[in-house]
Scaffold this motif. Structure first.
Motif, mmCIF file in Angstrom:
data_model
loop_
_atom_site.group_PDB
_atom_site.id
_atom_site.type_symbol
_atom_site.label_atom_id
_atom_site.label_comp_id
_atom_site.label_asym_id
_atom_site.label_seq_id
_atom_site.Cartn_x
_atom_site.Cartn_y
_atom_site.Cartn_z
ATOM 1 N N ASP A 58 0.853 -1.191 0.000
ATOM 2 C CA ASP A 58 0.000 0.000 0.000
ATOM 3 C C ASP A 58 0.889 1.241 0.000
ATOM 4 O O ASP A 58 1.571 1.525 0.979
ATOM 5 N N LEU A 59 0.870 1.970 -1.104
ATOM 6 C CA LEU A 59 1.751 3.139 -1.237
ATOM 7 C C LEU A 59 1.338 4.273 -0.307
ATOM 8 O O LEU A 59 2.151 5.128 0.030
ATOM 9 N N GLU A 60 0.065 4.293 0.106
ATOM 10 C CA GLU A 60 -0.412 5.380 0.961
ATOM 11 C C GLU A 60 0.114 5.215 2.390
ATOM 12 O O GLU A 60 0.334 6.190 3.092
ATOM 13 N N GLN A 61 0.283 3.962 2.797
ATOM 14 C CA GLN A 61 0.646 3.711 4.194
ATOM 15 C C GLN A 61 2.119 3.339 4.350
ATOM 16 O O GLN A 61 2.594 2.397 3.737
ATOM 17 N N ASN A 62 2.798 4.072 5.172
ATOM 18 C CA ASN A 62 4.224 3.890 5.490
ATOM 19 C C ASN A 62 5.030 3.310 4.336
ATOM 20 O O ASN A 62 5.739 2.316 4.486
ATOM 21 N N TYR A 63 4.941 3.957 3.191
ATOM 22 C CA TYR A 63 5.767 3.508 2.073
ATOM 23 C C TYR A 63 6.705 4.623 1.655
ATOM 24 O O TYR A 63 6.302 5.772 1.516
ATOM 25 N N ASN A 64 7.963 4.282 1.449
ATOM 26 C CA ASN A 64 8.963 5.283 1.080
ATOM 27 C C ASN A 64 9.040 5.411 -0.449
ATOM 28 O O ASN A 64 9.729 4.667 -1.122
ATOM 29 N N ILE A 65 8.281 6.403 -0.970
ATOM 30 C CA ILE A 65 8.210 6.617 -2.414
ATOM 31 C C ILE A 65 9.579 7.013 -2.987
ATOM 32 O O ILE A 65 9.936 6.622 -4.091
ATOM 33 N N ASN A 66 10.372 7.781 -2.198
ATOM 34 C CA ASN A 66 11.693 8.196 -2.693
ATOM 35 C C ASN A 66 12.593 7.002 -2.947
ATOM 36 O O ASN A 66 13.297 6.943 -3.961
ATOM 37 N N MET A 67 12.551 6.020 -2.019
ATOM 38 C CA MET A 67 13.369 4.826 -2.181
ATOM 39 C C MET A 67 12.916 4.023 -3.403
ATOM 40 O O MET A 67 13.727 3.476 -4.147
ATOM 41 N N LEU A 68 11.589 3.980 -3.598
ATOM 42 C CA LEU A 68 11.026 3.284 -4.752
ATOM 43 C C LEU A 68 11.479 3.954 -6.052
ATOM 44 O O LEU A 68 11.942 3.284 -6.981
ATOM 45 N N GLU A 69 11.374 5.280 -6.092
ATOM 46 C CA GLU A 69 11.775 6.006 -7.311
ATOM 47 C C GLU A 69 13.267 5.844 -7.573
ATOM 48 O O GLU A 69 13.686 5.723 -8.733
ATOM 49 N N ASP A 70 14.078 5.803 -6.515
ATOM 50 C CA ASP A 70 15.522 5.563 -6.695
ATOM 51 C C ASP A 70 15.772 4.229 -7.367
ATOM 52 O O ASP A 70 16.623 4.115 -8.256
ATOM 53 N N LYS A 71 15.029 3.211 -6.962
ATOM 54 C CA LYS A 71 15.204 1.881 -7.566
ATOM 55 C C LYS A 71 14.740 1.877 -9.023
ATOM 56 O O LYS A 71 15.373 1.256 -9.884
ATOM 57 N N ILE A 72 13.643 2.577 -9.307
ATOM 58 C CA ILE A 72 13.143 2.670 -10.685
ATOM 59 C C ILE A 72 14.175 3.367 -11.571
ATOM 60 O O ILE A 72 14.407 2.967 -12.722
ATOM 61 N N LEU A 73 14.843 4.398 -10.989
ATOM 62 C CA LEU A 73 15.826 5.178 -11.757
ATOM 63 C C LEU A 73 17.123 4.414 -12.029
ATOM 64 O O LEU A 73 17.968 4.884 -12.781
ATOM 65 N N LYS A 74 17.270 3.228 -11.443
ATOM 66 C CA LYS A 74 18.422 2.380 -11.791
ATOM 67 C C LYS A 74 18.250 1.841 -13.213
ATOM 68 O O LYS A 74 19.208 1.373 -13.837
ATOM 69 N N PHE A 75 17.005 1.887 -13.731
ATOM 70 C CA PHE A 75 16.773 1.478 -15.119
ATOM 71 C C PHE A 75 16.199 2.609 -15.966
ATOM 72 O O PHE A 75 16.754 2.973 -16.997
ATOM 73 N N HIS A 76 15.094 3.196 -15.531
ATOM 74 C CA HIS A 76 14.422 4.203 -16.355
ATOM 75 C C HIS A 76 15.116 5.563 -16.242
ATOM 76 O O HIS A 76 15.755 5.864 -15.239
ATOM 77 N N SER A 77 14.957 6.377 -17.297
ATOM 78 C CA SER A 77 15.578 7.701 -17.288
ATOM 79 C C SER A 77 14.755 8.659 -16.425
ATOM 80 O O SER A 77 13.546 8.504 -16.266
ATOM 81 N N LYS A 78 15.467 9.641 -15.881
ATOM 82 C CA LYS A 78 14.845 10.681 -15.048
ATOM 83 C C LYS A 78 13.750 11.402 -15.850
ATOM 84 O O LYS A 78 12.666 11.669 -15.342
ATOM 85 N N GLU A 79 14.064 11.698 -17.104
ATOM 86 C CA GLU A 79 13.120 12.433 -17.956
ATOM 87 C C GLU A 79 11.823 11.643 -18.141
ATOM 88 O O GLU A 79 10.724 12.195 -18.063
ATOM 89 N N TYR A 80 11.949 10.321 -18.364
ATOM 90 C CA TYR A 80 10.761 9.484 -18.559
ATOM 91 C C TYR A 80 9.957 9.367 -17.267
ATOM 92 O O TYR A 80 8.731 9.466 -17.280
#
Ligand code: VJV
Ligand code: CA
Ligand code: ZN
Length: 388
Positions: A58-80
């Motif tokens: 559940d992304l709304e409850q105690n989830y660290n979106i910044n950490m998730l986005e950091d992991k996504i950015l290991k593959f996807h581009s910042k611009e995308y």
């Protein structure tokens, strides 16, 4: 190392997000997240939720979106990632500019309400499954909402926006030296293949329909990796109408020597169900049992396993297969008769069976014995290069 728990039962974790099934690609679009609701109802109806470790992401409850986005950015581009994030705030004109610049097909990949949240949902659920494998909490970790194997670094492709598989495998590589990726969706797993084409730390193999402009038109036998990744990629191009026996025989005869040679520390299996008979987009003739036989076989290798979903465009059959395979993960063969009081039971008429017969109106098998034999021999030759 597997089964080091007291009961010797396979430790299975089931990762889901209650919100993901509510999204819509559009009224006539073949990809229907609602199939996840059917799957979950069936899994629960058979009581499987009681014997697995449940993880409600559940992304709304105690989830660290910044950490998730950091992991996504290991593959996807910042611009995308910014494009996806700001879709609903941007002007239509700004969005159109990105679509045109990157040659994005917005019929296949429409911009629908809440798209970014949907992407974060299925990606974080795959990462939740990966985490259980990394921490050795599970032998098998399941996320049926993941498996979106076409997404690229800069753009969406073929109904896939974020590549949860690539993001998940990159995370797995922090603890596991060699990851084997197997893809039984009817489409070529091009996004995952491309991401790991230059490395020997991830072996990718995809079984798919190939030829006649079938999407994404890649995945020829000759695509086998480049540089350090040379020979660490296999493709199994097939024709219309392949059936259980031929498919599973080919599958086992290739995966066996491959695992022997590559010795993976973890397997990620993409279980796209558009390879089943009567799929709205697919042209193969696998049954729920035949499709599940591949999962059973991979499980029998005794290597930590992540199961993700993927394609599947006849929703009741998608849910039948993924429920059956959840049973297989738990060493259970589910009874044929569907549970009583199942929501949406009408979807399963007229047979109300977990294993319906295919019937007569199936496509002719265009894979001749000699074609399949030649393909197998060529693939086995390529596997032999692995020992150097
Ligand atoms: O074949 C294609 C690309 C086209 C151009 C765009 N038009 C809409 C279709 C032909 C060349 N795309 C494939 C994509 C398949 C993606 C599979 C994803 C997965 O299963 O591997 C993993 C989740 C394709 N095949 C069929 C369609 N697109 C299709 C798209 C529609 C549609 C009907 C068919 C989009 C919107 C609507 N109908 C209303
Ligand atoms: Ca495939
Ligand atoms: Zn597919």
């Amino acid at each position: 190392e597997l089964n080091n728990n007291l009961t010797n039962k396979t430790r299975v974790s089931y990762h889901r997000n209650a919100d993901t099934a509510n999204y819509h690609y559009g009224p006539f679009h073949p990809m229907k997240p609602f199939r996840l609701r059917l799957t979950d109802n069936l899994v629960t109806g058979y009581g499987l939720h009681n014997i697995m470790d449940l993880y409600e992401v559940d992304l709304e409850q105690n989830y660290n979106i910044n950490m998730l986005e950091d992991k996504i950015l290991k593959f996807h581009s910042k611009e995308y990632l910014n494009f996806l994030k700001n879709l609903n705030d941007n002007s239509d004109q700004e969005n159109k500019k990105y679509l045109i610049k990157n040659d994005i097909d917005d019929n296949d990949c429409p911009i629908f309400h809440g798209l970014y949240k949907y992407c974060l949902n299925y990606t974080s659920t795959t990462l939740s499954a990966v985490e259980c494998i990394k921490q050795k909490k599970s032998d098998i970790a399941i996320n049926w909402s993941g498996g979106l194997h076409h997404a690229k670094k800069f753009k969406p492709s073929g109904f896939c926006y974020l590549n949860d598989i690539v993001v998940g495998i990159l995370d797995l590589l922090k603890t596991h030296a060699r990851v084997l990726y197997i893809d039984i969706d009817i489409h070529h797993g091009d996004g995952v293949q491309e991401a790991f084409y230059l490395t020997d730390r991830v072996f990718t193999i995809s079984f798919h329909k190939y030829g006649g402009y079938f999407f994404p038109m890649t995945g020829a036998l000759q695509e086998t990796g480049v540089a350090k990744g040379k020979n660490y990629c296999l493709n199994v191009p097939l024709m219309d109408g392949i059936k259980d026996y031929e498919y599973t025989q080919l599958f086992k005869s290739i995966i066996t020597p491959l695992v022997e040679s590559y010795n993976p520390e973890c397997v990620v299996l993409q279980c796209g169900t558009d390879s089943l008979g009567y799929d709205r987009l697919g042209t193969f003739n696998l049954t729920v049992k035949g499709h599940g036989e591949c999962v059973k076989y991979v499980k029998s290798l005794g290597i930590p396993l992540v199961l993700v979903g993927g394609g599947g465009y006849t929703p009741p059959n998608v849910s039948r297969a993924w429920c059956y395979e959840t049973g297989i993960a738990n060493d259970l063969i589910l009874r044929e008769k569907l549970p009583d009081n199942l929501p949406f039971k009408d979807y399963y008429s007229p047979d109300y069976s977990l294993y319906p017969e295919l019937g007569d109106s199936i496509l002719t098998d265009m894979n001749s014995k000699t074609f399949l034999n030649d393909t197998r021999i060529r693939l086995l030759e390529q596997i032999r290069y692995l020992q150097g």
